[in-house]
Design a protein around this motif. Structure first.
Motif, mmCIF file in Angstrom:
data_model
loop_
_atom_site.group_PDB
_atom_site.id
_atom_site.type_symbol
_atom_site.label_atom_id
_atom_site.label_comp_id
_atom_site.label_asym_id
_atom_site.label_seq_id
_atom_site.Cartn_x
_atom_site.Cartn_y
_atom_site.Cartn_z
ATOM 1 N N UNK A 69 0.855 -1.040 0.089
ATOM 2 C CA UNK A 69 -0.051 -0.114 0.062
ATOM 3 C C UNK A 69 0.891 1.307 -0.022
ATOM 4 N N UNK A 70 0.700 2.140 -0.948
ATOM 5 C CA UNK A 70 1.463 3.348 -1.011
ATOM 6 C C UNK A 70 1.049 4.132 -0.026
ATOM 7 N N UNK A 71 1.951 5.231 0.552
ATOM 8 C CA UNK A 71 1.600 6.000 1.432
ATOM 9 C C UNK A 71 2.073 7.438 0.804
ATOM 10 N N UNK A 72 1.042 8.593 0.991
ATOM 11 C CA UNK A 72 1.432 9.851 0.523
ATOM 12 C C UNK A 72 2.044 10.634 1.434
ATOM 13 N N UNK A 73 3.242 11.461 0.719
ATOM 14 C CA UNK A 73 4.107 12.487 1.573
ATOM 15 C C UNK A 73 3.627 13.670 1.357
ATOM 16 N N UNK A 74 2.423 14.051 0.687
ATOM 17 C CA UNK A 74 1.940 15.509 0.344
ATOM 18 C C UNK A 74 0.332 15.751 0.619
ATOM 19 N N UNK A 75 -0.346 14.638 0.804
ATOM 20 C CA UNK A 75 -1.644 14.542 1.296
ATOM 21 C C UNK A 75 -1.776 13.786 2.698
ATOM 22 N N UNK A 76 -2.572 14.466 3.442
ATOM 23 C CA UNK A 76 -2.745 13.731 4.814
ATOM 24 C C UNK A 76 -4.273 13.393 4.999
ATOM 25 N N UNK A 82 0.162 10.833 6.368
ATOM 26 C CA UNK A 82 -0.267 10.368 4.914
ATOM 27 C C UNK A 82 -1.212 9.616 4.468
ATOM 28 N N UNK A 83 -1.917 9.924 3.357
ATOM 29 C CA UNK A 83 -2.952 9.095 3.030
ATOM 30 C C UNK A 83 -2.358 7.546 2.753
ATOM 31 N N UNK A 116 -6.194 12.868 -5.935
ATOM 32 C CA UNK A 116 -6.144 13.289 -4.535
ATOM 33 C C UNK A 116 -5.033 12.540 -3.729
ATOM 34 N N UNK A 117 -4.285 11.880 -4.103
ATOM 35 C CA UNK A 117 -3.263 11.130 -3.136
ATOM 36 C C UNK A 117 -2.141 11.799 -3.157
ATOM 37 N N UNK A 118 -1.796 12.548 -4.061
ATOM 38 C CA UNK A 118 -0.448 13.446 -4.086
ATOM 39 C C UNK A 118 0.787 12.303 -4.399
ATOM 40 N N UNK A 119 1.767 12.833 -3.792
ATOM 41 C CA UNK A 119 3.064 11.915 -4.402
ATOM 42 C C UNK A 119 3.439 10.858 -3.365
ATOM 43 N N UNK A 120 3.628 9.785 -3.660
ATOM 44 C CA UNK A 120 3.863 8.682 -2.517
ATOM 45 C C UNK A 120 5.354 8.639 -2.325
ATOM 46 N N UNK A 121 5.585 8.429 -0.801
ATOM 47 C CA UNK A 121 6.818 8.545 -0.293
ATOM 48 C C UNK A 121 7.308 7.522 0.663
ATOM 49 N N UNK A 122 6.322 6.411 0.846
ATOM 50 C CA UNK A 122 6.263 5.307 1.779
ATOM 51 C C UNK A 122 5.672 4.257 1.273
ATOM 52 N N UNK A 123 5.686 2.926 1.777
ATOM 53 C CA UNK A 123 4.644 2.044 1.556
ATOM 54 C C UNK A 123 4.633 0.970 2.665
ATOM 55 N N UNK A 124 3.393 0.349 3.034
ATOM 56 C CA UNK A 124 3.315 -0.677 3.830
ATOM 57 C C UNK A 124 3.495 -1.896 2.965
ATOM 58 N N UNK A 125 3.858 -3.122 3.720
ATOM 59 C CA UNK A 125 3.932 -4.327 2.988
ATOM 60 C C UNK A 125 3.395 -5.415 3.935
ATOM 61 N N UNK A 126 2.646 -6.269 3.392
ATOM 62 C CA UNK A 126 2.126 -7.590 4.214
ATOM 63 C C UNK A 126 2.367 -8.754 3.540
ATOM 64 N N UNK A 127 3.006 -9.621 4.300
ATOM 65 C CA UNK A 127 3.364 -10.973 3.718
ATOM 66 C C UNK A 127 2.427 -12.129 4.408
ATOM 67 N N UNK A 180 11.063 17.303 7.527
ATOM 68 C CA UNK A 180 10.146 16.274 7.156
ATOM 69 C C UNK A 180 8.836 16.563 6.790
ATOM 70 N N UNK A 181 8.267 16.216 5.413
ATOM 71 C CA UNK A 181 6.965 16.624 5.090
ATOM 72 C C UNK A 181 5.882 16.115 6.269
ATOM 73 N N UNK A 182 4.915 17.161 6.617
ATOM 74 C CA UNK A 182 3.920 16.807 7.738
ATOM 75 C C UNK A 182 3.119 15.391 7.830
ATOM 76 N N UNK A 183 3.005 14.970 6.441
ATOM 77 C CA UNK A 183 2.153 13.595 6.314
ATOM 78 C C UNK A 183 3.133 12.517 6.740
ATOM 79 N N UNK A 184 4.485 12.718 6.713
ATOM 80 C CA UNK A 184 5.470 11.554 6.920
ATOM 81 C C UNK A 184 5.961 11.678 8.552
ATOM 82 N N UNK A 185 5.658 12.703 9.104
ATOM 83 C CA UNK A 185 6.128 12.758 10.496
ATOM 84 C C UNK A 185 5.777 11.766 11.526
#
Length: 863
Positions: A69-76, A82-83, A116-127, A180-185
């Motif tokens: 799952x991607x996580x946004x760095x610009x949209x909260x 981050x969304x 409306x999701x902005x730019x991704x800068x992180x992601x979750x991964x599930x195994x 740090x962008x606020x959505x990633x803090x």
């Protein structure tokens, strides 16, 4: 910067990604050991296919088992985080990708990513599988308004149910905490919280928790008195750097000691996530301790081979003809891949070692005084010799406990080429290798065992031609009337013939035994392996992967916690390999604790070290601001080139992120990191006034340079020459078993009639020699996938183009240095670089091939 952008964001657009992972490596130590004498290669080959033997099979196996799952760095979202995008599963395997390494597989993935999701800068991964895998990278292509985004992961991912929160990974962007962008803090803070844990409970294999503990895991009192060892660390009496906490249960007989385990916990990402082809050098120590060494001991218990060498040729036969062992011993050790790589075995029941570099040109030059002295400047322990400033040498031992320990060497007995002692001191031409204070407090106890040794001092004189010569050796024993009565000493002088020459050769052997033990336990283990571990722990606990200093330092921590755990399990533990084969035996780590009392972090900087040892003086007109008192000092000359290059790289990098000293002071993560290093990681020395305050750019550059130097070049200098020099046990014995023979005794008569036999009966015997050689050959080898100074595992380790340019400048400078050092080794006027053994000094050449090369500076303490 905007490569691949096709225009404005489109509703419902998909972002294409590539996931690279490595299936669980079944070629681990336990698999190999369990095979025994069977078809190792066949089992290994089949093991590779346990998870998917074909492209279709692998795709089917993973199927909908791994989601991202991607996580946004610009949209909260409403919580300020981050969304998070939709769960997206891996798709088909990519049949061919040129950048894939051994054992790696690549998969397509397509993410739904609305405007409306902005730019991704992180992601979750599930195994969702029961088996873990090693996640290498995620690369996103054509991200709207951005282009390509790289995620460098390098982490083991277990079944998602084992984690309290989903595993998160961040893009290779660098941010100071305040930027740090606020959505990633909150994501940044949560990940650090997860890595710190709560300090309780026994650690499990899948966990990634970094925490501190003392060295309370070296003994095993439940096995009897012989396995009792004191807790090292946590007190002013026995201070020590901290190790990684495992939380295992205490032993029954001593609640302060931790119960040994078959598999020692280290945070999962500190386990090796990379293949080392078929060499598995990192597991060699375990296979040696659990398989090979018991086989050796069994052979000697059965008296299959005598435990003594009878001539120097007997020692050389280890490399020229081999040593015969029982067939069952050979069959026990020869199927192990790591052993096949190290030794030569054949159907004639012969075990044969590779020839050490020290005797590849001359078989006897090691015996010369010139080589004895040269190795103090260009050998495997070149950081102990000191300039002598007063005569006679004095001791720092407490005279109320140990009496008068002043040297008994007198000026009139030393041959100083016509100089007086005052002239030699004033001109900086007297030097000393002094192990007196290190060994004397333990010598009475050591000599109550089967070992018999002296505390030694060696005085050396710098000749007009720039080479060193030994002029006197002092051998000291505790006074028979008690410690506070001082010492009993004898002074041995150089001799070229008769029984005096044998006595002189033995005196040099006692010095080298002191040096070998100090080297292994202090110069090597303590001053590189042990002191670096707290920095590793603090870095992961306090510096986010987004932090620039985390990105700077972590390549220099690769594999270190794992190799340290193996060492505590098999090398420095009670009755382990070091105790079996090195002079201090059960007192070795305790002795290193006494040395750690005087460890000073700023003095680990090479220029400071050289000045403190009186091997250099400050001189603003000289390169690096100092002048060497011995110009032909290979370790120092080459080391200063490497040191300055590392420091320039650190300066260039740090200046990209910190403009002023105030930027250092307000960096919360950095300040917490340094506070924890000092107060927790090196907590037994936390009150020392010499710790940098880390309030300025200059301090940050120096701190990071010392860490990188210690983990890379210093470790290379004291590690990769072990077998080239010490593989020939006559040159670097690790034990002495009897004192100098007294006139009128049978041992003295043997020394007169058979000097070689007298020497061999004094130093390391055959069984311990085989153990020594087996271990130091592993420690002296480079693995097939080693990463060297000036290299990075992944070219996308940062998205900062200026940092990448600075790093390329660093790599280019190292290449220039390597060419420059090669020329120095061809200069006939530099005798210390080559010596009578004709072995050029190459330990600080940055690069190397795989194997036993006597060169190369890995990024980290990886073996």
């Amino acid at each position: 910067m905007f490569s691949g952008v096709t225009g404005i964001l489109n509703k419902g657009r998909k972002i294409r990604g590539t996931v690279v992972l490595m299936r669980k490596n079944v070629l681990d130590y336990n698999t190999i050991i369990s095979i025994g004498g069977g078809n190792v290669r066949g089992v290994i080959d089949s093991g590779i296919n346990l998870i998917g033997s074909t492209v279709d099979g692998l795709t089917a196996f993973l199927g909908r088992s791994v989601s991202l799952q991607l996580i946004s760095a610009t949209k909260s979202d409403s919580n300020g985080k981050g969304k998070v995008g939709k769960d997206t599963f891996l798709e088909g395997i990519i049949a061919s990708l040129p950048t894939l390494g051994a054992g790696e597989s690549a998969f397509n993935i397509h993410f739904e990513w609305d405007d409306d999701m902005g730019i991704p800068a992180a992601f979750y991964i599930k195994n969702y599988m029961q088996v873990e895998f090693y996640l290498k990278t995620l690369t996103l292509e054509d991200v709207p308004n951005h282009g390509t985004i790289h995620f460098v992961c390098n982490s083991w991912v277990y079944n998602s149910k084992l984690y309290k929160t989903p595993r998160i990974f961040f893009a290779n962007k660098t941010y100071l905490p305040s930027e740090t962008p606020s959505p990633l803090v909150k994501y940044r803070e949560e990940e650090l919280h997860n890595l710190r844990g709560d300090g309780t409970g026994e650690r499990k294999e899948h966990e990634r928790i970094y925490d501190y503990d003392v060295y309370n895991d070296l003994g095993n009192p439940d096995h009897g008195e012989n396995f009792v060892r004191p807790v090292i660390g946590g007190s002013s009496t026995l201070p020590y750097p901290r190790r990684g906490r495992t939380g295992r249960y205490p032993t029954l007989k001593d609640p302060k000691s931790e119960k040994p385990a078959t598999e020692v916990y280290v945070p999962r990402d500190e386990n090796f996530g990379h293949l080392k082809s078929s060499d598995f050098l990192t597991y060699g120590i375990k296979s040696l301790s659990q398989c090979v060494l018991p086989a050796f001991e069994s052979a000697f218990d059965l008296n299959f081979t005598p435990n003594e060498f009878d001539s120097f040729q007997d020692v050389r036969d280890l490399f020229e003809g081999g040593i015969k062992l029982p067939l069952d011993v050979i069959s026990t050790i020869s199927p192990l891949p790591v052993i096949k790589e190290l030794f030569r075995t054949d159907g004639e029941q012969v075990l044969k070692f590779p020839e050490p570099h020290i005797i590849q040109v001359s078989k006897s030059a090691w015996m010369t005084d010139e080589e004895f002295a040269r190795e103090m400047l260009a050998g495997v322990n070149p950081c102990m010799i000191r300039g002598l400033k007063e005569f006679p040498p004095k001791s720092n031992l407490d005279p109320t406990i140990y009496g008068d320990q002043t040297s008994k060497i007198t000026a009139d007995v030393m041959e100083l080429d016509g100089c007086t002692i005052e002239e030699a001191l004033a001109s900086g031409r007297l030097f000393i290798l002094d192990y007196h204070d290190t060994f004397m407090p333990y010598l009475r106890r050591i000599n109550e065992t089967s070992a018999k040794a002296y505390a030694t001092r060696t005085i050396l004189f710098l000749k007009e031609n720039g080479t060193l010569k030994p002029v006197a050796i002092e051998l000291s024993l505790p006074h028979p009337d008690g410690d506070n009565s001082g010492v009993v000493s004898q002074v041995i002088l150089p001799a070229n013939e008769g029984v005096e020459s044998t006595i002189w050769l033995l005196a040099k052997a006692y010095v080298v035994v002191n040096d070998s033990c100090y080297h292994q336990l202090m110069s090597h283990w303590l001053n590189t392996h042990a002191v670096i571990e707290p920095f590793i722990i603090a870095t992961h606990r306090q510096l986010s992967v987004l932090h620039p200093i985390h990105k700077l330092l972590t390549p220099h921590f690769r594999d270190t916690m794992n190799i340290n755990a193996l060492a505590r399990q098999s090398l420095i533990n009670a009755d382990g390999i070091i105790e079996k084969t090195f002079l201090p035996s059960k007192y070795g780590v305790e002795m290193s604790s006494a040395v750690y009392k005087n460890w000073v972090f700023p003095d680990q900087a090479l220029p400071n070290d050289l000045i403190k040892r009186n091997m250099a003086v400050k001189d603003s007109s000289s390169p690096y601001g100092l002048r060497l008192l011995i110009e032909d000092y290979p370790y120092a000359v080459d080391g200063l080139e490497i040191w300055e290059t590392i420091k320039t790289w650190v300066q260039d990098y740090v200046s990209l992120y910190y403009a002023t000293d105030d930027d250092i002071k307000i960096d919360s993560e950095l300040q917490h990191w340094w506070k924890e290093v000092v107060e927790e990681g090196h907590g037994d020395l936390k009150d020392k006034p010499w710790w940098p305050k880390l309030q300025t750019l200059e301090e940050l550059v120096e701190v990071c340079t010392i860490i990188i130097w210690t983990a890379s070049a210093l470790h290379a200098a004291v590690n990769f020459g072990q077998y080239p020099y010490g593989g020939f046990i006559l040159n670097r014995p690790t034990l002495s078993r009897r004192l100098l023979p007294e006139q009128g005794t049978s041992q003295y008569e043997e020394m007169v009639k058979s000097p070689q036999k007298a020497y061999l009966r004094t130093i390391t015997p055959k069984l311990q020699t085989l153990i020594d050689l087996s271990v130091i050959e592993i420690l002296s080898r480079h693995a097939s996938d080693e990463v060297y100074l000036g290299e990075r595992e992944n070219p996308h380790w940062t998205s900062d183009s200026k940092a990448l340019q600075a790093f390329q400048k660093f790599a280019n400078k190292l290449a220039e240095i390597e060419a420059k050092l090669a020329k120095k080794n061809n200069d006939p006027s530099l005798s210390h670089r080559f010596g009578p053994v004709q072995l050029p000094y190459t330990l600080l050449h940055p690069t190397s091939e795989e194997g036993l090369t006597f060169r190369g500076i890995p990024n980290s303490i990886s073996i």
